[in-house]
Every structure is written in structure tokens, then in C-alpha cells.
Scaffold this motif. Sequence first.
Motif, PDB file in Angstrom:
ATOM      1  N   PHE A 138      -3.902  -5.928   7.216  1.00 48.44           N
ATOM      2  CA  PHE A 138      -4.935  -6.043   6.177  1.00 48.44           C
ATOM      3  C   PHE A 138      -6.084  -6.929   6.648  1.00 48.44           C
ATOM      4  O   PHE A 138      -7.262  -6.582   6.477  1.00 48.44           O
ATOM      5  CB  PHE A 138      -4.325  -6.608   4.896  1.00 48.44           C
ATOM      6  CG  PHE A 138      -5.347  -6.866   3.817  1.00 48.44           C
ATOM      7  CD1 PHE A 138      -5.826  -5.836   3.024  1.00 48.44           C
ATOM      8  CD2 PHE A 138      -5.863  -8.148   3.617  1.00 48.44           C
ATOM      9  CE1 PHE A 138      -6.783  -6.067   2.037  1.00 48.44           C
ATOM     10  CE2 PHE A 138      -6.805  -8.395   2.634  1.00 48.44           C
ATOM     11  CZ  PHE A 138      -7.278  -7.357   1.848  1.00 48.44           C
ATOM     12  N   ASP A 139      -5.764  -8.077   7.248  1.00 51.82           N
ATOM     13  CA  ASP A 139      -6.807  -9.005   7.695  1.00 51.82           C
ATOM     14  C   ASP A 139      -7.737  -8.375   8.719  1.00 51.82           C
ATOM     15  O   ASP A 139      -8.923  -8.719   8.795  1.00 51.82           O
ATOM     16  CB  ASP A 139      -6.174 -10.272   8.289  1.00 51.82           C
ATOM     17  CG  ASP A 139      -5.437 -11.112   7.250  1.00 51.82           C
ATOM     18  OD1 ASP A 139      -5.709 -10.929   6.049  1.00 51.82           O
ATOM     19  OD2 ASP A 139      -4.593 -11.929   7.647  1.00 51.82           O
ATOM     20  N   ASP A 143       1.282  -7.581  -3.046  1.00 46.18           N
ATOM     21  CA  ASP A 143       1.052  -8.973  -2.667  1.00 46.18           C
ATOM     22  C   ASP A 143      -0.124  -9.538  -3.475  1.00 46.18           C
ATOM     23  O   ASP A 143      -1.247  -9.037  -3.354  1.00 46.18           O
ATOM     24  CB  ASP A 143       0.747  -9.057  -1.168  1.00 46.18           C
ATOM     25  CG  ASP A 143       0.691 -10.481  -0.660  1.00 46.18           C
ATOM     26  OD1 ASP A 143      -0.058 -11.304  -1.240  1.00 46.18           O
ATOM     27  OD2 ASP A 143       1.380 -10.787   0.327  1.00 46.18           O
ATOM     28  N   PRO A 144       0.088 -10.568  -4.302  1.00 46.03           N
ATOM     29  CA  PRO A 144      -1.000 -11.102  -5.135  1.00 46.03           C
ATOM     30  C   PRO A 144      -2.192 -11.610  -4.322  1.00 46.03           C
ATOM     31  O   PRO A 144      -3.336 -11.496  -4.773  1.00 46.03           O
ATOM     32  CB  PRO A 144      -0.331 -12.247  -5.908  1.00 46.03           C
ATOM     33  CG  PRO A 144       1.127 -11.932  -5.887  1.00 46.03           C
ATOM     34  CD  PRO A 144       1.367 -11.249  -4.568  1.00 46.03           C
ATOM     35  N   ALA A 145      -1.934 -12.155  -3.140  1.00 41.95           N
ATOM     36  CA  ALA A 145      -3.030 -12.673  -2.325  1.00 41.95           C
ATOM     37  C   ALA A 145      -3.940 -11.545  -1.846  1.00 41.95           C
ATOM     38  O   ALA A 145      -5.172 -11.657  -1.891  1.00 41.95           O
ATOM     39  CB  ALA A 145      -2.479 -13.455  -1.133  1.00 41.95           C
ATOM     40  N   LEU A 146      -3.353 -10.436  -1.399  1.00 46.26           N
ATOM     41  CA  LEU A 146      -4.163  -9.305  -0.959  1.00 46.26           C
ATOM     42  C   LEU A 146      -4.913  -8.694  -2.124  1.00 46.26           C
ATOM     43  O   LEU A 146      -6.076  -8.286  -1.985  1.00 46.26           O
ATOM     44  CB  LEU A 146      -3.284  -8.243  -0.293  1.00 46.26           C
ATOM     45  CG  LEU A 146      -3.101  -8.361   1.229  1.00 46.26           C
ATOM     46  CD1 LEU A 146      -2.449  -9.672   1.610  1.00 46.26           C
ATOM     47  CD2 LEU A 146      -2.301  -7.182   1.767  1.00 46.26           C
ATOM     48  N   ASP A 147      -4.266  -8.632  -3.271  1.00 45.35           N
ATOM     49  CA  ASP A 147      -4.922  -8.081  -4.449  1.00 45.35           C
ATOM     50  C   ASP A 147      -6.136  -8.928  -4.834  1.00 45.35           C
ATOM     51  O   ASP A 147      -7.200  -8.390  -5.171  1.00 45.35           O
ATOM     52  CB  ASP A 147      -3.925  -8.017  -5.609  1.00 45.35           C
ATOM     53  CG  ASP A 147      -4.363  -7.055  -6.705  1.00 45.35           C
ATOM     54  OD1 ASP A 147      -4.758  -5.922  -6.375  1.00 45.35           O
ATOM     55  OD2 ASP A 147      -4.320  -7.446  -7.882  1.00 45.35           O
ATOM     56  N   ALA A 148      -5.986 -10.237  -4.754  1.00 45.01           N
ATOM     57  CA  ALA A 148      -7.105 -11.133  -5.089  1.00 45.01           C
ATOM     58  C   ALA A 148      -8.238 -10.992  -4.082  1.00 45.01           C
ATOM     59  O   ALA A 148      -9.419 -11.005  -4.447  1.00 45.01           O
ATOM     60  CB  ALA A 148      -6.617 -12.573  -5.140  1.00 45.01           C
ATOM     61  N   ASP A 170     -10.358  -7.862  -4.947  1.00 49.17           N
ATOM     62  CA  ASP A 170     -10.820  -7.749  -6.331  1.00 49.17           C
ATOM     63  C   ASP A 170      -9.978  -6.762  -7.138  1.00 49.17           C
ATOM     64  O   ASP A 170     -10.499  -5.913  -7.860  1.00 49.17           O
ATOM     65  CB  ASP A 170     -12.298  -7.343  -6.363  1.00 49.17           C
ATOM     66  CG  ASP A 170     -12.930  -7.552  -7.746  1.00 49.17           C
ATOM     67  OD1 ASP A 170     -12.374  -8.327  -8.536  1.00 49.17           O
ATOM     68  OD2 ASP A 170     -13.970  -6.929  -8.026  1.00 49.17           O
ATOM     69  N   GLY A 171      -8.660  -6.877  -6.987  1.00 51.08           N
ATOM     70  CA  GLY A 171      -7.764  -6.052  -7.776  1.00 51.08           C
ATOM     71  C   GLY A 171      -7.603  -4.624  -7.308  1.00 51.08           C
ATOM     72  O   GLY A 171      -7.088  -3.783  -8.060  1.00 51.08           O
ATOM     73  N   PHE A 172      -8.006  -4.325  -6.077  1.00 53.39           N
ATOM     74  CA  PHE A 172      -7.917  -2.947  -5.577  1.00 53.39           C
ATOM     75  C   PHE A 172      -6.489  -2.410  -5.680  1.00 53.39           C
ATOM     76  O   PHE A 172      -6.259  -1.291  -6.161  1.00 53.39           O
ATOM     77  CB  PHE A 172      -8.379  -2.872  -4.119  1.00 53.39           C
ATOM     78  CG  PHE A 172      -8.187  -1.518  -3.487  1.00 53.39           C
ATOM     79  CD1 PHE A 172      -9.172  -0.558  -3.557  1.00 53.39           C
ATOM     80  CD2 PHE A 172      -6.997  -1.195  -2.824  1.00 53.39           C
ATOM     81  CE1 PHE A 172      -8.996   0.705  -2.980  1.00 53.39           C
ATOM     82  CE2 PHE A 172      -6.806   0.058  -2.258  1.00 53.39           C
ATOM     83  CZ  PHE A 172      -7.813   1.008  -2.333  1.00 53.39           C
ATOM     84  N   PHE A 173      -5.517  -3.178  -5.207  1.00 51.93           N
ATOM     85  CA  PHE A 173      -4.152  -2.669  -5.124  1.00 51.93           C
ATOM     86  C   PHE A 173      -3.517  -2.502  -6.501  1.00 51.93           C
ATOM     87  O   PHE A 173      -2.948  -1.448  -6.802  1.00 51.93           O
ATOM     88  CB  PHE A 173      -3.316  -3.590  -4.228  1.00 51.93           C
ATOM     89  CG  PHE A 173      -3.788  -3.619  -2.807  1.00 51.93           C
ATOM     90  CD1 PHE A 173      -3.537  -2.555  -1.958  1.00 51.93           C
ATOM     91  CD2 PHE A 173      -4.509  -4.695  -2.310  1.00 51.93           C
ATOM     92  CE1 PHE A 173      -3.976  -2.555  -0.639  1.00 51.93           C
ATOM     93  CE2 PHE A 173      -4.955  -4.717  -1.001  1.00 51.93           C
ATOM     94  CZ  PHE A 173      -4.695  -3.646  -0.162  1.00 51.93           C
ATOM     95  N   SER A 174      -3.617  -3.515  -7.342  1.00 50.22           N
ATOM     96  CA  SER A 174      -3.051  -3.388  -8.684  1.00 50.22           C
ATOM     97  C   SER A 174      -3.814  -2.365  -9.518  1.00 50.22           C
ATOM     98  O   SER A 174      -3.245  -1.705 -10.392  1.00 50.22           O
ATOM     99  CB  SER A 174      -3.057  -4.748  -9.394  1.00 50.22           C
ATOM    100  OG  SER A 174      -4.386  -5.245  -9.534  1.00 50.22           O
TER     101      SER A 174
END
Length: 386
Positions: free
Chosen positions: A303-304, A317-322, A325-329
Motif C-alpha cells: 500500500f505504501d 486496516d483502520p490506518a490504511l482506511d484513514a 479517506d475511507g476508501f476501503f470501508s
Amino acid sequence: MTITLDGMTWDHPRGRAPLERSIERYRRERPDVAISWTARSLKDFGELPLEALAERFDLIVFDHPFVGQAAKRGLLADLTPHIPADAMAWLDAGAVGPSWRSYHWQGGIYGLPIDAAAQVAAYRPDLMARAQRQPPATFDQLLQLARDLRSDGLWVGVPAVPIDAMCMVITLAANLGRPVPTDRAPFLEREFGLEVIERVRELVSLSHPASTRLNPIQMLDLAATSDEVAYIPYTFGYTNYCRPGVDKPLRFADIVAAGNVASCGTLLGGAGFGVTTRCRNVAEAVRYGLWLCAPDYQRTHYFDDGGQPGMLQAWTDPALDAQSDGFFSGTLRTLSSAYLRPRFAGYVPFFEEGGLRTNAFLRGESSAGALVDWLNDAYAAALRAN
């Protein structure tokens, strides 16, 4: 002795950067392995036959509808004998939606799910707020939004070049509860097909005038660099447009409900890691592919480095979602219930020609009845020839 693996991916930061940046990292773990990556265009990724690539490269990042053709013609190696039991277990349990299953074909496995995507919605939060409009929840609300945005000097945008016009037809059919059957004709029952085609036509008629000339990346670029397009109802998701540093970031969300379930049936995209039968060290190639797919690697380095992971651990993963900007969730429900396209040998040529004819219809060059009849006749012919 050095093992050399030459790979071909697709020419976009999401497809290229995480692989190029993996080379030295993998070399530190496996100093006897030298890897290189070349890139081809998005159009070629979706259309270019694999034969020419399979003769030149050991590794191919490819689109899953090619899997039947690749297996029938002996272009890609069956990876099953080279995947350890523990890796098979975490792939079975941890891939997003049907991404992992999309590379399984007639008892073999021809790809690893390094990247996951599906048709989702995207919008400019600032432009929607400026126009005092809300993202639609239903297809009828989508059509009304397209009309309303015109009074605000804005557009709904729909990627509707040939490939994506065809994708939209398939997505709408599945979302309406009658997906294209993967192993029998007709492609669409005639009356239902006319309904689907007319829905697509009406949406495109209300959308940005360049819609029939733009693919998803071009439409997303237009939305992210100008103040013309406020909402895109059907486009493949890209985290690149909602990460920190984007001047005019987009937000991604589940698709609208044409049928009874908002997220059901959107067409699966993504990209698979395949190994050609030309490769002299399939075991090492699979080892590298599994290393790229490992959940911990996917939610960190992959991802990075600009990639869009294919593993659920990264998507939740909440960190990736943050960071996105909420893409994953915002899109996971859509991806989890995505529609898996036909993959039989001969499907891709049918799909390409169908896209050309659908795009021509959207430009006013044919009738809905003629298009549906051609789709049904050609699909039946493709199945017979398989």
C-alpha cells in the motif's frame, strides 16, 4: 547462479510502483534472484492477447477474464503444485471478495490476487457540498442528480469507452438481479436486455459529453483536476485519488441500487500475478508472488508503495482506511459482493466487440434491439466455439 525473472505489468502508479519498488526489498531476502518489470497501457491490459507476452516474460500481471484462454492455450502455469498448504489457507481465508477465486479455472490456479478492485462510485465532496447535493442511493436518484447538477454547472461523469460501456451493462444486469450467465446463452433475455441498455443510454445522455471517450482513469483525472465532474456512478476504484497530497481529492463509495441491493453485482476488476509456461523457475516465481500477496506485506509496503491490496487484512486496516479517506470501508461491501465475469476461452474477443457496439449505440449509431440481438447471438457463438 542468479535466477532472472522478467515481468510485465500495467502502466499506472498502482500497477507499476509497488512492483518496481519490491525488487530491491526482495533481493535483500533472496540475493540470487534478479527481477525486472516492464509496463503496458491500461487498454492493452484489458485487451491485448497474452500470447505475445507469454513468449517474452516470466511474470504477467493480467485481468482475470483471460484465465480460460490462458489455460486452454497453455500460456500460464498452473500454480497449484507450488503453493504451500499454509499459503493456500491464508489465501482462501483472506482475499477480498471473489478476487482469489477469479484465478481458479477447471481445477487449476493461474494467478495470485495481488490487487483488488470493482466498479464503485466516486465523487468530489467539495463540489457536491457546493451544489448542496447528496450522493444518490438509487438509480432513479442518480438520474435526478445528473439533471440537478446541470443547473449548478456540474456533471455526472460515466466512463463509457467500449470496454467500460460493456462493463456498465454487465454490472447493471447483475445489480438488477439477473446477472449474465457464465456458461450458457442468452447473454441477456431480450426484454430485460432492452431495459438494461436503455438505462445505460439514459444515464450517458445526461452525463458529461466526453463520457463515451473516457476510460475510468481519464474520468477520474478529469474529476480530480477540473471542477466539471462532481459524481461518477460506475468506475473502478483507485486509492491514488484519495491519498494525502492530492489537490482535489475524490471520495469513493458503494454503487447505487438499480435493483434491491445497493452493492450487489458490480463487476469485479483487480489484477492477478501469473507465471508463464516460459518461466524456467516457476517455484521461485510463485514464492515471489506469495511474498507480494502476504497480508502483512500488503497492508504495509504494498500500500505504501502505491498499490491497491488484494488481501482483506489490508482492506480492514483502520490506518490504511484513514490514509485513503475511507476508501476501503466505503467500498468493501460492493467488492465483497462483486460479479465474477465469464472467463471461458473466447469470452474476451466477444467482450471487446460487444464494447465497441455498445459504445456505438451510446453515440446514436445503432438501436437497442439490434445491440441486444447481436450480444445474444455472438455470446451463443462464443460459447459454442469454446
